[in-house]
Design a protein around this motif. Structure first.
Motif, short mmCIF file in Angstrom:
data_model
loop_
_atom_site.label_atom_id
_atom_site.label_comp_id
_atom_site.label_asym_id
_atom_site.label_seq_id
_atom_site.Cartn_x
_atom_site.Cartn_y
_atom_site.Cartn_z
N SER A 66 0.52 -1.45 0.07
CA SER A 66 0.20 0.04 -0.44
C SER A 66 1.43 1.08 0.04
O SER A 66 1.45 1.68 1.17
CB SER A 66 -1.28 -0.20 1.24
OG SER A 66 -1.48 1.41 1.12
N SER A 67 0.75 2.45 -0.90
CA SER A 67 1.07 3.35 -1.35
C SER A 67 1.51 3.72 -0.23
O SER A 67 1.12 4.80 0.27
CB SER A 67 1.53 3.90 -2.64
OG SER A 67 1.72 3.25 -3.91
N MET A 125 2.41 6.13 -9.94
CA MET A 125 2.57 4.33 -9.55
C MET A 125 2.73 3.77 -11.26
O MET A 125 1.89 3.32 -12.32
CB MET A 125 0.64 3.76 -9.24
CG MET A 125 0.08 4.40 -8.78
SD MET A 125 -0.92 3.54 -7.59
CE MET A 125 -1.24 4.24 -6.00
N THR A 167 1.82 0.20 -10.71
CA THR A 167 0.83 -0.66 -11.05
C THR A 167 0.62 -0.70 -13.15
O THR A 167 0.24 -1.44 -13.58
CB THR A 167 0.00 0.37 -10.07
OG1 THR A 167 0.09 0.10 -9.32
CG2 THR A 167 -1.02 0.17 -11.17
N ALA A 177 -6.18 3.67 -6.65
CA ALA A 177 -5.97 4.16 -5.28
C ALA A 177 -4.70 3.27 -4.79
O ALA A 177 -4.34 2.29 -4.57
CB ALA A 177 -6.98 4.02 -4.52
N GLY A 178 -4.15 3.80 -3.52
CA GLY A 178 -2.55 3.49 -3.09
C GLY A 178 -3.06 1.89 -1.30
O GLY A 178 -2.78 2.12 -1.14
N VAL A 179 -3.69 1.15 -2.28
CA VAL A 179 -3.98 0.56 -1.44
C VAL A 179 -4.16 -0.87 -2.14
O VAL A 179 -3.96 -0.94 -3.32
CB VAL A 179 -5.74 0.38 -1.27
CG1 VAL A 179 -6.30 1.74 -0.29
CG2 VAL A 179 -6.99 0.71 -2.21
N PRO A 180 -4.00 -2.34 -1.51
CA PRO A 180 -3.79 -3.38 -2.48
C PRO A 180 -4.85 -4.08 -2.77
O PRO A 180 -5.61 -3.46 -2.98
CB PRO A 180 -3.59 -4.99 -0.74
CG PRO A 180 -2.83 -3.02 -0.26
CD PRO A 180 -3.83 -1.99 -0.06
N ALA A 228 -5.96 -2.78 -5.35
CA ALA A 228 -6.76 -1.46 -6.51
C ALA A 228 -6.45 -1.63 -8.00
O ALA A 228 -7.01 -1.53 -9.37
CB ALA A 228 -6.85 -0.47 -5.91
N GLY A 229 -5.30 -2.06 -8.75
CA GLY A 229 -4.17 -1.43 -9.61
C GLY A 229 -5.46 -3.11 -10.72
O GLY A 229 -5.36 -1.99 -11.56
N ASP A 277 1.55 -7.35 -6.76
CA ASP A 277 1.54 -5.83 -5.54
C ASP A 277 2.93 -5.89 -4.91
O ASP A 277 2.61 -4.39 -4.70
CB ASP A 277 0.10 -6.17 -4.86
CG ASP A 277 -0.99 -4.81 -4.99
OD1 ASP A 277 0.01 -4.13 -4.90
OD2 ASP A 277 -1.53 -4.67 -4.23
N ARG A 283 5.16 -4.40 -6.88
CA ARG A 283 4.78 -2.95 -8.52
C ARG A 283 4.19 -2.05 -6.78
O ARG A 283 5.12 -0.55 -7.23
CB ARG A 283 3.24 -2.51 -8.87
CG ARG A 283 2.56 -3.71 -7.71
CD ARG A 283 1.32 -3.56 -8.90
NE ARG A 283 -0.04 -3.93 -8.87
CZ ARG A 283 -1.33 -5.08 -8.30
NH1 ARG A 283 -0.76 -5.89 -9.06
NH2 ARG A 283 -1.78 -5.01 -8.06
N THR A 284 4.21 -2.15 -5.75
CA THR A 284 4.07 -1.32 -5.30
C THR A 284 5.36 -0.42 -4.74
O THR A 284 5.37 0.90 -3.64
CB THR A 284 3.68 -1.95 -3.09
OG1 THR A 284 2.11 -2.20 -3.93
CG2 THR A 284 2.84 -0.33 -2.17
N ASN A 291 6.38 2.22 -6.62
CA ASN A 291 5.52 3.26 -7.06
C ASN A 291 5.71 4.51 -5.50
O ASN A 291 6.35 5.58 -5.72
CB ASN A 291 4.20 2.78 -6.06
CG ASN A 291 2.89 2.09 -7.21
OD1 ASN A 291 3.56 1.88 -8.52
ND2 ASN A 291 2.02 1.58 -7.31
N1 ASP Z 1 -1.24 -1.28 -3.89
C1 ASP Z 1 -0.55 -0.22 -4.77
C2 ASP Z 1 -0.60 0.28 -3.98
O1 ASP Z 1 -0.62 0.67 -2.68
C3 ASP Z 1 -1.86 -0.73 -5.83
C4 ASP Z 1 -1.83 -1.37 -6.56
O2 ASP Z 1 -2.83 -2.29 -6.55
O3 ASP Z 1 -1.18 -1.67 -7.49
O4 ASP Z 1 0.53 1.51 -4.63
#
Ligand code: ASP
Length: 426
Positions: free
Chosen positions: A270-271, A305, A308, A347-350, A352-353, A382, A385-386, A389
Motif C-alpha cells: 500500500s502506497s 504508480m 502499477t 488508489a494506493g491500497v492493496p 487496486a491496480g 502487488d 509494484r508497490t 510506486n
Molecule cells: N497496491 C498498489 C499501491 O498501493 C496499488 C496497486 O494495486 O497497484 O501502490
C-alpha cells in the motif's frame, strides 16, 4: 543480548526473511486446517493491527504536514513551479514504465501456452471518466474528504489552508505553531508504531506466502518474472539513471537509505500506508525539506504508480496472448495511454491496480475474463509494484528538491545508512 541491541532496519529485514520462510514452510508442510488456523488466529490479526496503526496516522499526518509545508513555501509561484515539475516527472516516468513493460511482455510472451479460464468471474468496475479525476480533486466538503481519506481532496484543501495561513501571516502564527506541533506528534506516533514493524512485516508476509496457491504460482511464473523484470529495469534505468544524470546524486546512497521503506511497501502493498515512512525517510535521511516532501510524497502516493502501470501494460498484453489476439501498434499505443491514466486513478491500497486493469482491457477490446488469471497471483505482483510506486515518489521528490535547492546534500550523502530511516524520530 545482541538481538535486542540490533537496529530496527536489521530487525525489519530479518522479519521479512523469516516471514517468507515461515510462509513457505506453513504452505508446504502444515496440514491445510492448521495453516488456515494459524492465519486466522495469529497472522491476520497481528498484520491487520499493525497495518491499521500506520493507516491511523496517514490522514492527520498528510493534512498537517502539508499545511506546514505549503505555509512555509509561502510563495504561490514556487508552489506552482514545484507542482509543474513533480507532475511532469510523475507522468513522464509512468508512461516510460509502461513502454518498458510492453517491451518485455512482447519479447518474452508470458501469456503464450496458458489455458484460457473457463468459468472465470471477474468483478468489473466501470472505468472512471478521466476528467472526473480532476473535477473530484476539489472537495465540496473537506471534512468528508478527511473522513473518507480521499488523498487528492485532502491535498488540495491543505494547500489552500497552508497558503492562506502564510498570506495572513503574523495574526495566525499561533495556528501555524499548533499545526507544526500536531505534525510533530503524528511523526512521533509513527516512530513508536514502527517499533512494532518487525512483527507486522513478519505477519503480513507470512500470511501472503502461506495462503498462496503454489500450482497457480508455478503456472504463472513467467508472468511474475516479466513483471518483476520490468520493475527492476525501470528502477535501475529510469530512477537510478535520473538520480545520477539529472540530480547528480548517488543512487547507491539513495538505495542504502531508502530500502527499509521499500521493505515496508513490499509487505503492506500500500502506497498510502507507506506515506508516513516515506515522508520520514525523505526528510530525515535523504535531506529533503519538509515543504517539498510533504507535498510531493502524498501526491505521488496517489497519482504516481509506475509499478502499477507496468503491471497493467504487461497484464493487457498477457491477456491478449492467452486469447491469441494480435495487438497492432495502435492498440499498443492505446495501452500506453490507458495504463498511464488507469494508474493515476488507482488508489494506493492493496489490489487496486488489478481492478483498474479492467479499464485498460476494455479500452483495447480484450476479454475482461482474462483478469481472473492475473487475480490468482495478484498479491505477489502487488508487493513488487508497490515498491516501485513508492520509490518513484521518493526519487521525484529528491530531484525536484535538488532543483529547488531544497535538498541538503550533506544529509543525503551522510553515512548513516546503518541506522533506520524509520527510527529517526524515535
Ligand atoms: N497496491 C498498489 C499501491 O498501493 C496499488 C496497486 O494495486 O497497484 O501502490
Amino acid at each position: 543480548m545482541k538481538l535486542f541491541k540490533m537496529n530496527l532496519t536489521k530487525k525489519i529485514f530479518i522479519a521479512l526473511v523469516l516471514g517468507i520462510l515461515f510462509g513457505i514452510v506453513s504452505n508446504l508442510l502444515l496440514p491445510k486446517g492448521v495453516n488456515i488456523s494459524v492465519n486466522k488466529w495469529v497472522l491476520t490479526p497481528v498484520g491487520s493491527i499493525f497495518f491499521n496503526l500506520i493507516k491511523m496516522v496517514v490522514v492527520p499526518l498528510v493534512f498537517f504536514s502539508l499545511i506546514c509545508g505549503s505555509a512555509s513555501i509561502g510563495d504561490t509561484k514556487k508552489l506552482g513551479r514545484v507542482s509543474g515539475k513533480i507532475i511532469s516527472f510523475y507522468l513522464a516516468t509512468t508512461s516510460f514504465a509502461v513502454v518498458i513493460g510492453l517491451f518485455f511482455a512482447n519479447i518474452l510472451k508470458p501469456g503464450v501456452g496458458i489455458v484460457i479460464p473457463t468459468n472465470a468471474v471477474v468483478e468489473t468496475t466501470k472505468p472512471p471518466f478521466i476528467m472526473d479525476i480532476f473535477v473530484n480533486m476539489v472537495p465540496s466538503n473537506p471534512f468528508d474528504a478527511l473522513v473518507k481519506g480521499d488523498m487528492l481532496q485532502i491535498i488540495v484543501f491543505a494547500i489552500f489552508v497552508g497558503v492562506t495561513i502564510s498570506i495572513i501571516g503574523e495574526p495566525v502564527k499561533p495556528l501555524l505553531n499548533i499545526c507544526n506541533q500536531l505534525n510533530e506528534v503524528f511523526l512521533k506516533i509513527i516512530g513508536t508504531v514502527m517499533k512494532l514493524a518487525p512483527y507486522g512485516v513478519f505477519a503480513l508476509i507470512a500470511k501472503v506466502i502461506s495462503l498462496q496457491g503454489l500450482d497457480i504460482l508455478m503456472s504463472l511464473l513467467k508472468l511474475i518474472g516479466v513483471v518483476y523484470l520490468a520493475l527492476i529495469v525501470h528502477c535501475l534505468v529510469t530512477y537510478f539513471g535520473s538520480l545520477k544524470l539529472i540530480g547528480h546524486l548517488n543512487p547507491i546512497t539513495f538505495f542504502k537509505k531508502f530500502w527499509p521503506v521499500m521493505v515496508f511497501g513490499f509487505s503492506t502493498s500500500s502506497s498510502s500506508a507507506t506515506i508516513p515512512v516515506n515522508l520520514d525517510a525523505c526528510e530525515n535521511k535523504l535531506g529533503v525539506k519538509g515543504s517539498i516532501a510533504s507535498f510531493t510524497i502524498p501526491l505521488g502516493a496517489t497519482i504516481n504508480m509506475d509499478g502499477t502501470a507496468i503491471m497493467q501494460g504487461v497484464g493487457a498484453i498477457f491477456i491478449a496472448q492467452v486469447y491469441g489476439i494480435e495487438l497492432n501498434l495502435t492498440s499498443q499505443m492505446m495501452i500506453i495511454l490507458s495504463a498511464t491514466l488507469a494508474s493515476i486513478g488507482t488508489a494506493g491500497v492493496p489490489g487496486a491496480g488489478t481492478i483498474m486493469l479492467s479499464m485498460v482491457v476494455t479500452q483495447v477490446g480484450l476479454p475482461i475474463e482474462g483478469i481472473a488469471l492475473i487475480l490468482a497471483v495478484d498479491r505477489i505482483l502487488d508487493m513488487g509494484r508497490t515498491v516501485l510506486n513508492i520509490t518513484g515518489d521518493a526519487v521525484g521528490t529528491c530531484l525536484v528538491a535538488k532543483s529547488e535547492k531544497e535538498l541538503d546534500v550533506d544529509i543525503f550523502n551522510s553515512d548513516d545508512s546503518d541506522d533506520s530511516s524509520v527510527t529517526a524520530n524515535i
